[in-house]
Design a protein around this motif. Structure first.
Motif, PDB file in Angstrom:
ATOM      1  N   ARG A  17       0.885  -1.161   0.000  1.00 46.37           N
ATOM      2  CA  ARG A  17       0.000   0.000   0.000  1.00 46.37           C
ATOM      3  C   ARG A  17       0.923   1.212   0.000  1.00 46.37           C
ATOM      4  NH1 ARG A  17      -5.003   1.322   4.055  1.00 46.37           N
ATOM      5  NH2 ARG A  17      -4.668   3.565   3.935  1.00 46.37           N
TER       6      ARG A  17
ATOM      7  N   ARG B 274     -13.473  -5.300   2.668  1.00 48.43           N
ATOM      8  CA  ARG B 274     -12.651  -4.333   1.926  1.00 48.43           C
ATOM      9  C   ARG B 274     -11.526  -5.079   1.243  1.00 48.43           C
ATOM     10  NH1 ARG B 274     -12.368   0.864   6.104  1.00 48.43           N
ATOM     11  NH2 ARG B 274     -14.627   0.945   6.345  1.00 48.43           N
TER      12      ARG B 274
ATOM     13  N   ILE C 196      -5.265  -9.911  13.072  1.00 50.25           N
ATOM     14  CA  ILE C 196      -6.646  -9.512  12.790  1.00 50.25           C
ATOM     15  C   ILE C 196      -6.806  -7.998  12.718  1.00 50.25           C
ATOM     16  CG2 ILE C 196      -7.754 -11.580  13.692  1.00 50.25           C
ATOM     17  CD1 ILE C 196      -8.123 -10.000  16.351  1.00 50.25           C
TER      18      ILE C 196
ATOM     19  N   ARG D 186      -5.755  -5.868  10.265  1.00 54.22           N
ATOM     20  CA  ARG D 186      -6.213  -5.477   8.931  1.00 54.22           C
ATOM     21  C   ARG D 186      -6.483  -6.742   8.114  1.00 54.22           C
ATOM     22  NH1 ARG D 186      -6.268  -0.841   6.722  1.00 54.22           N
ATOM     23  NH2 ARG D 186      -4.693   0.054   8.111  1.00 54.22           N
ATOM     24  N   THR D 187      -7.758  -7.027   7.923  1.00 52.90           N
ATOM     25  CA  THR D 187      -8.149  -8.186   7.132  1.00 52.90           C
ATOM     26  C   THR D 187      -9.122  -7.706   6.057  1.00 52.90           C
ATOM     27  OG1 THR D 187      -9.852  -8.583   8.784  1.00 52.90           O
ATOM     28  CG2 THR D 187      -7.858  -9.896   8.974  1.00 52.90           C
TER      29      THR D 187
ATOM     30  N   GLN E 259     -17.784  -4.740  12.078  1.00 59.01           N
ATOM     31  CA  GLN E 259     -17.880  -3.378  12.628  1.00 59.01           C
ATOM     32  C   GLN E 259     -19.082  -3.271  13.563  1.00 59.01           C
ATOM     33  OE1 GLN E 259     -18.133  -1.094   8.923  1.00 59.01           O
ATOM     34  NE2 GLN E 259     -16.072  -0.327   9.328  1.00 59.01           N
TER      35      GLN E 259
ATOM     36  N   LEU F  59      -7.985   2.334  16.216  1.00 55.74           N
ATOM     37  CA  LEU F  59      -8.848   1.330  16.848  1.00 55.74           C
ATOM     38  C   LEU F  59     -10.298   1.599  16.441  1.00 55.74           C
ATOM     39  CD1 LEU F  59      -9.616  -0.808  19.009  1.00 55.74           C
ATOM     40  CD2 LEU F  59      -9.309   0.939  20.743  1.00 55.74           C
ATOM     41  N   CYS F  60     -10.698   2.871  16.507  1.00 49.70           N
ATOM     42  CA  CYS F  60     -12.057   3.235  16.103  1.00 49.70           C
ATOM     43  C   CYS F  60     -12.078   4.731  15.807  1.00 49.70           C
ATOM     44  CB  CYS F  60     -13.053   2.894  17.198  1.00 49.70           C
ATOM     45  SG  CYS F  60     -13.101   4.099  18.508  1.00 49.70           S
ATOM     46  N   GLY F  61     -13.202   5.199  15.318  1.00 50.94           N
ATOM     47  CA  GLY F  61     -13.261   6.621  14.968  1.00 50.94           C
ATOM     48  C   GLY F  61     -14.571   7.257  15.380  1.00 50.94           C
TER      49      GLY F  61
ATOM     50  N   SER G 206     -17.707   4.772  15.052  1.00 54.05           N
ATOM     51  CA  SER G 206     -17.517   3.548  14.278  1.00 54.05           C
ATOM     52  C   SER G 206     -16.450   2.688  14.949  1.00 54.05           C
ATOM     53  CB  SER G 206     -17.087   3.963  12.870  1.00 54.05           C
ATOM     54  OG  SER G 206     -16.807   2.846  12.101  1.00 54.05           O
TER      55      SER G 206
ATOM     56  N   GLY H 263     -14.336  -0.957  15.244  1.00 53.38           N
ATOM     57  CA  GLY H 263     -13.932  -2.195  14.575  1.00 53.38           C
ATOM     58  C   GLY H 263     -13.876  -3.287  15.635  1.00 53.38           C
TER      59      GLY H 263
ATOM     60  N   ARG I 298     -10.434  -5.269  15.772  1.00 51.62           N
ATOM     61  CA  ARG I 298      -9.362  -4.457  16.370  1.00 51.62           C
ATOM     62  C   ARG I 298      -9.585  -4.293  17.873  1.00 51.62           C
ATOM     63  NH1 ARG I 298      -7.897   0.183  11.814  1.00 51.62           N
ATOM     64  NH2 ARG I 298      -7.615  -1.329  10.131  1.00 51.62           N
TER      65      ARG I 298
HETATM   66  P1  ATP Z   1      -7.581   2.318   8.268  1.00 48.25           P
HETATM   67  O1  ATP Z   1      -7.136   3.734   8.084  1.00 48.25           O
HETATM   68  O2  ATP Z   1      -6.842   1.587   9.346  1.00 48.25           O
HETATM   69  O3  ATP Z   1      -7.668   1.559   6.960  1.00 48.25           O
HETATM   70  P2  ATP Z   1     -10.226   3.373   8.182  1.00 48.25           P
HETATM   71  O4  ATP Z   1     -10.012   4.765   8.698  1.00 48.25           O
HETATM   72  O5  ATP Z   1     -10.337   3.194   6.715  1.00 48.25           O
HETATM   73  O6  ATP Z   1      -9.075   2.381   8.791  1.00 48.25           O
HETATM   74  P3  ATP Z   1     -12.956   3.313   8.889  1.00 48.25           P
HETATM   75  O7  ATP Z   1     -13.431   3.426   7.491  1.00 48.25           O
HETATM   76  O8  ATP Z   1     -13.038   4.520   9.756  1.00 48.25           O
HETATM   77  O9  ATP Z   1     -11.464   2.734   8.895  1.00 48.25           O
HETATM   78  O10 ATP Z   1     -13.694   2.060   9.558  1.00 48.25           O
HETATM   79  C1  ATP Z   1     -14.135   2.050  10.901  1.00 48.25           C
HETATM   80  C2  ATP Z   1     -13.432   0.994  11.728  1.00 48.25           C
HETATM   81  O11 ATP Z   1     -13.482  -0.280  11.072  1.00 48.25           O
HETATM   82  C3  ATP Z   1     -11.944   1.256  11.925  1.00 48.25           C
HETATM   83  O12 ATP Z   1     -11.727   2.151  12.995  1.00 48.25           O
HETATM   84  C4  ATP Z   1     -11.422  -0.125  12.219  1.00 48.25           C
HETATM   85  O13 ATP Z   1     -11.609  -0.454  13.589  1.00 48.25           O
HETATM   86  C5  ATP Z   1     -12.317  -1.023  11.391  1.00 48.25           C
HETATM   87  N1  ATP Z   1     -11.616  -1.431  10.163  1.00 48.25           N
HETATM   88  C6  ATP Z   1     -11.478  -0.726   9.029  1.00 48.25           C
HETATM   89  N2  ATP Z   1     -10.794  -1.420   8.107  1.00 48.25           N
HETATM   90  C7  ATP Z   1     -10.488  -2.616   8.683  1.00 48.25           C
HETATM   91  C8  ATP Z   1      -9.801  -3.795   8.230  1.00 48.25           C
HETATM   92  N3  ATP Z   1      -9.316  -3.893   6.989  1.00 48.25           N
HETATM   93  N4  ATP Z   1      -9.661  -4.827   9.090  1.00 48.25           N
HETATM   94  C9  ATP Z   1     -10.178  -4.764  10.352  1.00 48.25           C
HETATM   95  N5  ATP Z   1     -10.837  -3.677  10.820  1.00 48.25           N
HETATM   96  C10 ATP Z   1     -11.004  -2.623  10.002  1.00 48.25           C
END
Ligand code: ATP
Length: 464
Positions: free
Chosen positions: A94, A189, A198, A200-201, A206, A275-277, A316, A318, A321
């Motif tokens: 990436r 995704r 676990i 990033r999978t 969620q 972890l979350c947002g 939101s 995860g 996570r």
């Molecule tokens: P990142 O920047 O790490 O890719 P993101 O900002 O794209 O995450 P969000 O779109 O805000 O993630 O998704 C909300 C939550 O979903 C994240 O805070 C995370 O906990 C979880 N999440 C997102 N992508 C993944 C993934 N590929 N694997 C596991 N959990 C994920």
């Protein structure tokens, strides 16, 4: 991290999926204890944010949703990440993550700058420097559906289903603004690189809430409260507060519709990451779905007749996570006297010889097993029978496990490793003297004798 990964496999929490076929693209299966732990985290979240609140209702929408939803939300064209390949060893990265790792610069979204920044940088895999240009690829998983013309997508987030059912919830339930709709479920995704166990999978879960409010209402206090509620939830499930960091996105990095976004980051063993947002998404989502569907998704104030499109705050979470952070916070190694003692009767050990005890110090609320019940000796029917009757009684109210394998010291070690808060042992005093059993506390390793008939009450107090 290696220790956590290995414990998870050894003790039935998480396995690499499809190992008999050589594994499959960094996918994982949750084993018996992992599945229970995950369920307990979900249940704690649902209880806190749906059942215990009068202003939030639940929803369970489909994974396959109308593609127009993703057109309106901008995902079909805009949900992309940048990738780059090493032309020598063919390893794919990436691009923004690689640039950050190699140069420390955050160039997310700027393809020419990422391409330029990688010139002269060595590939972490093969050590050569020969890169493709950085290019955007979609993270949407595409599929087909019988009876539907054109591509269909696996949802990349759970939130979408909430917005398209906003009107149905408003029309069918007695919700009053401000209110929220919560949902737990799988999201998909097509990540360029899945990594860090676990964390990033490509398939994950969620737990999301869309919290709708009047755009004329001051939102800063509400935003601050949501951050506190999120943190409160994390501490309730045993995540170490000292490892949580609030990270506010800079104005330049915010999506065009967002007034403010704050992530909780966690100090994972591999580094600090999201972890979350919590995002203020304005009226973007309801506005976009209103426009594309032609449906009125506004709210009318019953007192004044004022009509408006609600704004939304989106906490939101995860789930995977959160579970990783729970495991990391709970993982402890302690040097203690060698277990076993005489005949295994002094199970937490005596003397100077030390062993390392691994213990998952889960909050009792989310521990997959709450109480383990043992007969002191496996070959004494009178002990086994009594232990089984206690097990049969307690399992009606608590998640229990019966174990008569090996000596008691070994059983304690095993229960420590799966994070069981209490172990009950039936011994000869139980039968011959006073009908008491030993109850051993996971964290202090202290034992006390409790009347068998009082165990239910004892654990109700301890585990509530
Ligand atoms: P990142 O920047 O790490 O890719 P993101 O900002 O794209 O995450 P969000 O779109 O805000 O993630 O998704 C909300 C939550 O979903 C994240 O805070 C995370 O906990 C979880 N999440 C997102 N992508 C993944 C993934 N590929 N694997 C596991 N959990 C994920």
């Amino acid at each position: 991290m290696e220790k956590i990964v290995s414990l998870c496999k050894r003790r039935g929490f998480i396995f690499p999926a499809c190992e008999i076929y050589g594994g499959f693209s960094a996918a994982y299966s949750y084993g018996p204890y992992g599945a229970q732990l995950k369920k307990n985290i979900k249940d704690a979240w649902w209880k806190k944010f749906v059942e215990e609140r009068a202003d939030i209702v639940g929803l369970d929408g489909p994974i396959l949703l109308h593609p127009k939803l993703w057109e309106a939300s901008g995902h079909t064209t805009g949900f992309n990440d940048a990738m780059v390949d090493c032309k020598e060893c063919k390893k794919r990265f990436r691009a923004d993550h690689l640039v950050k790792d190699l140069t420390g610069k955050d160039l997310e979204g700027d393809l020419p700058a990422m391409t330029a920044a990688l010139q002269g940088q060595k590939c972490p895999e093969c050590g050569k420097s020969n890169w493709t240009d950085a290019k955007m690829v979609s993270m949407m998983f595409k599929t087909e559906m019988n009876g539907f013309d054109g591509p269909v997508y696996l949802r990349p987030e759970t939130a979408g289903a909430i917005f398209v059912e906003f009107k149905n919830v408003v029309d069918s339930c007695r919700v009053k603004i401000p209110f929220g709709i919560a949902q737990i479920g799988k999201a998909f995704r097509n990540e360029i690189v899945a990594r860090n166990f676990i964390f990033r999978t490509r398939e994950f879960e969620q737990m999301e809430i869309e919290y709708f409010f009047d755009p004329e209402m001051p939102w800063e206090d509400l935003f601050a409260k949501w951050l506190d509620w999120q943190e409160e939830f994390f501490t309730e499930i045993g995540i170490d507060k000292k490892k949580l960091v609030r990270f506010e996105h800079s104005k330049e990095k915010l999506s065009h519709y967002s007034k403010k976004t704050v992530d909780f980051e966690y100090l994972y063993p591999f580094g600090q990451s999201e972890l979350c947002g919590l995002a203020h998404r304005g009226e973007f989502d309801l506005g976009a779905h209103s426009k594309l569907s032609g449906q009125d998704l506004s709210w009318t104030d019953s007192a004044t007749g004022r009509k408006f499109t609600p704004n939304v705050l989106e906490p939101s979470f995860g789930l995977d996570r959160a579970l990783l952070a729970v495991l990391d916070s709970a993982y402890t190694e302690e040097d203690i006297p060698l277990s076993g003692g005489v005949d295994g009767a002094s199970p937490d050990g005596v003397g100077d010889v030390k062993e390392t005890r691994i213990v998952l110090k889960f909050s009792p609320k989310i521990a997959p097993v709450k109480i383990a019940i043992f007969p002191l000796l496996k070959n004494k029917p009178v002990l086994v029978e009594k232990a089984k009757s206690i097990f049969d009684e307690l399992k009606k109210d608590f998640a229990c496990e019966f174990d008569d394998n090996g000596n008691v010291g070994k059983r304690y070690r095993r229960q420590d490793e799966i994070g069981t808060p209490y172990c009950v042992t039936v011994d000869f005093d139980t039968i011959e003297k006073d009908d008491t059993v030993t109850v051993r506390d996971r964290d202090t390793m202290q034992q006390e004798r409790i009347k068998a008939a009082e165990l239910k009450k004892y654990f109700e107090d301890k585990l509530k």
